[in-house]
Design a protein around this motif. Structure first.
Motif, mmCIF file in Angstrom:
data_model
loop_
_atom_site.group_PDB
_atom_site.id
_atom_site.type_symbol
_atom_site.label_atom_id
_atom_site.label_comp_id
_atom_site.label_asym_id
_atom_site.label_seq_id
_atom_site.Cartn_x
_atom_site.Cartn_y
_atom_site.Cartn_z
ATOM 1 N N PHE A 21 30.252 43.610 40.530
ATOM 2 C CA PHE A 21 30.769 42.247 40.562
ATOM 3 C C PHE A 21 32.167 42.224 41.167
ATOM 4 O O PHE A 21 32.462 41.428 42.065
ATOM 5 C CB PHE A 21 30.765 41.691 39.135
ATOM 6 N N VAL A 22 33.015 43.128 40.709
ATOM 7 C CA VAL A 22 34.379 43.234 41.238
ATOM 8 C C VAL A 22 34.339 43.560 42.734
ATOM 9 O O VAL A 22 35.074 42.966 43.531
ATOM 10 C CB VAL A 22 35.188 44.289 40.455
ATOM 11 N N GLU A 23 33.480 44.477 43.121
ATOM 12 C CA GLU A 23 33.350 44.859 44.535
ATOM 13 C C GLU A 23 32.956 43.648 45.389
ATOM 14 O O GLU A 23 33.528 43.400 46.448
ATOM 15 C CB GLU A 23 32.315 45.968 44.678
ATOM 16 N N ARG A 24 31.985 42.880 44.919
ATOM 17 C CA ARG A 24 31.518 41.716 45.686
ATOM 18 C C ARG A 24 32.578 40.627 45.758
ATOM 19 O O ARG A 24 32.741 39.985 46.808
ATOM 20 C CB ARG A 24 30.228 41.169 45.087
ATOM 21 N N LEU A 25 33.270 40.399 44.658
ATOM 22 C CA LEU A 25 34.351 39.407 44.692
ATOM 23 C C LEU A 25 35.446 39.848 45.659
ATOM 24 O O LEU A 25 35.963 39.038 46.436
ATOM 25 C CB LEU A 25 34.933 39.204 43.293
ATOM 26 N N THR A 26 35.796 41.120 45.614
ATOM 27 C CA THR A 26 36.802 41.660 46.528
ATOM 28 C C THR A 26 36.350 41.492 47.976
ATOM 29 O O THR A 26 37.121 41.054 48.836
ATOM 30 C CB THR A 26 37.081 43.140 46.218
ATOM 31 N N ASP A 27 35.091 41.819 48.248
ATOM 32 C CA ASP A 27 34.546 41.668 49.599
ATOM 33 C C ASP A 27 34.623 40.221 50.075
ATOM 34 O O ASP A 27 34.960 39.955 51.236
ATOM 35 C CB ASP A 27 33.086 42.130 49.650
ATOM 36 N N ALA A 28 34.296 39.276 49.181
ATOM 37 C CA ALA A 28 34.304 37.861 49.562
ATOM 38 C C ALA A 28 35.709 37.387 49.916
ATOM 39 O O ALA A 28 35.908 36.699 50.928
ATOM 40 C CB ALA A 28 33.730 37.008 48.429
ATOM 41 N N VAL A 29 36.683 37.774 49.099
ATOM 42 C CA VAL A 29 38.068 37.378 49.376
ATOM 43 C C VAL A 29 38.546 38.035 50.667
ATOM 44 O O VAL A 29 39.162 37.392 51.518
ATOM 45 C CB VAL A 29 38.991 37.718 48.189
ATOM 46 N N GLN A 30 38.248 39.302 50.826
ATOM 47 C CA GLN A 30 38.639 40.013 52.041
ATOM 48 C C GLN A 30 38.046 39.336 53.275
ATOM 49 O O GLN A 30 38.756 39.098 54.262
ATOM 50 C CB GLN A 30 38.173 41.463 51.994
ATOM 51 N N GLN A 31 36.771 39.013 53.233
ATOM 52 C CA GLN A 31 36.115 38.405 54.388
ATOM 53 C C GLN A 31 36.706 37.042 54.708
ATOM 54 O O GLN A 31 36.904 36.699 55.879
ATOM 55 C CB GLN A 31 34.610 38.284 54.162
ATOM 56 N N PHE A 32 36.997 36.251 53.685
ATOM 57 C CA PHE A 32 37.620 34.949 53.910
ATOM 58 C C PHE A 32 38.934 35.113 54.662
ATOM 59 O O PHE A 32 39.184 34.428 55.654
ATOM 60 C CB PHE A 32 37.845 34.214 52.583
ATOM 61 N N TYR A 33 39.787 36.019 54.182
ATOM 62 C CA TYR A 33 41.090 36.209 54.835
ATOM 63 C C TYR A 33 40.933 36.769 56.245
ATOM 64 O O TYR A 33 41.678 36.371 57.153
ATOM 65 C CB TYR A 33 41.998 37.100 53.983
ATOM 66 N N LEU A 34 39.976 37.652 56.446
ATOM 67 C CA LEU A 34 39.732 38.155 57.803
ATOM 68 C C LEU A 34 39.325 37.014 58.733
ATOM 69 O O LEU A 34 39.833 36.894 59.847
ATOM 70 C CB LEU A 34 38.646 39.227 57.792
ATOM 71 N N ASP A 35 38.407 36.177 58.263
ATOM 72 C CA ASP A 35 37.919 35.062 59.083
ATOM 73 C C ASP A 35 38.997 34.023 59.356
ATOM 74 O O ASP A 35 39.104 33.493 60.465
ATOM 75 C CB ASP A 35 36.730 34.370 58.404
ATOM 76 N N GLU A 36 39.789 33.714 58.343
ATOM 77 C CA GLU A 36 40.751 32.620 58.450
ATOM 78 C C GLU A 36 42.103 33.028 59.028
ATOM 79 O O GLU A 36 42.748 32.227 59.689
ATOM 80 C CB GLU A 36 40.960 31.972 57.077
ATOM 81 N N VAL A 44 45.020 44.642 48.497
ATOM 82 C CA VAL A 44 45.875 43.901 47.566
ATOM 83 C C VAL A 44 45.127 42.800 46.812
ATOM 84 O O VAL A 44 45.744 42.031 46.075
ATOM 85 C CB VAL A 44 47.118 43.315 48.273
ATOM 86 N N VAL A 45 43.804 42.727 46.982
ATOM 87 C CA VAL A 45 43.023 41.745 46.235
ATOM 88 C C VAL A 45 42.974 42.183 44.774
ATOM 89 O O VAL A 45 42.599 43.303 44.455
ATOM 90 C CB VAL A 45 41.590 41.597 46.801
ATOM 91 N N ASN A 46 43.370 41.275 43.883
ATOM 92 C CA ASN A 46 43.437 41.543 42.458
ATOM 93 C C ASN A 46 42.308 40.766 41.775
ATOM 94 O O ASN A 46 42.275 39.538 41.838
ATOM 95 C CB ASN A 46 44.807 41.101 41.933
ATOM 96 N N VAL A 47 41.375 41.476 41.148
ATOM 97 C CA VAL A 47 40.277 40.839 40.418
ATOM 98 C C VAL A 47 40.470 41.137 38.939
ATOM 99 O O VAL A 47 40.586 42.296 38.547
ATOM 100 C CB VAL A 47 38.903 41.345 40.899
ATOM 101 N N GLN A 48 40.499 40.069 38.142
ATOM 102 C CA GLN A 48 40.672 40.221 36.695
ATOM 103 C C GLN A 48 39.441 39.665 35.993
ATOM 104 O O GLN A 48 39.106 38.490 36.162
ATOM 105 C CB GLN A 48 41.913 39.460 36.227
ATOM 106 N N ILE A 49 38.781 40.519 35.235
ATOM 107 C CA ILE A 49 37.612 40.120 34.462
ATOM 108 C C ILE A 49 38.038 40.011 33.007
ATOM 109 O O ILE A 49 38.532 40.973 32.426
ATOM 110 C CB ILE A 49 36.458 41.139 34.580
ATOM 111 N N GLN A 50 37.874 38.834 32.443
ATOM 112 C CA GLN A 50 38.181 38.624 31.031
ATOM 113 C C GLN A 50 36.874 38.357 30.308
ATOM 114 O O GLN A 50 36.078 37.521 30.727
ATOM 115 C CB GLN A 50 39.124 37.445 30.844
ATOM 116 N N GLU A 51 36.662 39.073 29.211
ATOM 117 C CA GLU A 51 35.484 38.832 28.388
ATOM 118 C C GLU A 51 35.886 38.013 27.178
ATOM 119 O O GLU A 51 36.885 38.306 26.519
ATOM 120 C CB GLU A 51 34.859 40.151 27.937
ATOM 121 N N THR A 52 35.110 36.980 26.897
ATOM 122 C CA THR A 52 35.387 36.154 25.728
ATOM 123 C C THR A 52 34.704 36.763 24.506
ATOM 124 O O THR A 52 33.709 37.477 24.619
ATOM 125 C CB THR A 52 34.848 34.723 25.901
ATOM 126 N N ALA A 53 35.243 36.455 23.358
ATOM 127 C CA ALA A 53 34.593 36.845 22.119
ATOM 128 C C ALA A 53 33.320 36.021 21.946
ATOM 129 O O ALA A 53 33.144 34.982 22.588
ATOM 130 C CB ALA A 53 35.533 36.603 20.947
#
Length: 65
Positions: A21-36, A44-53
């Motif tokens: 999941f982290v890898e795919r989110l990182t890839d998506a952000v990276q691709q957006f910035y490459l395209d735009e 430098v893409v920072n992905v934070q996963i928080q789990e709720t109780a």
């Protein structure tokens, strides 16, 4: 530094699924910035996963997590 914050129910994903999941989110952000902007910001893409109780969040007034 782009930051993506995602909240998921505790235990919803295995460690391996979370890593993918982290890898795919990182890839998506990276691709957006490459395209735009033409910039490769992968390192430098920072992905934070928080789990709720259990019962830690709700949608439409109904506890779902």
């Amino acid at each position: 530094m782009p930051t993506v914050r995602v909240t998921i129910p505790q235990g919803d994903l295995s460690d391996e699924q979370t890593a993918r999941f982290v890898e795919r989110l990182t890839d998506a952000v990276q691709q957006f910035y490459l395209d735009e902007t033409g910039e490769d910001l992968r390192d430098v893409v920072n992905v934070q996963i928080q789990e709720t109780a259990e019962n830690g969040y709700a949608v439409g007034g109904e506890i779902i997590g």
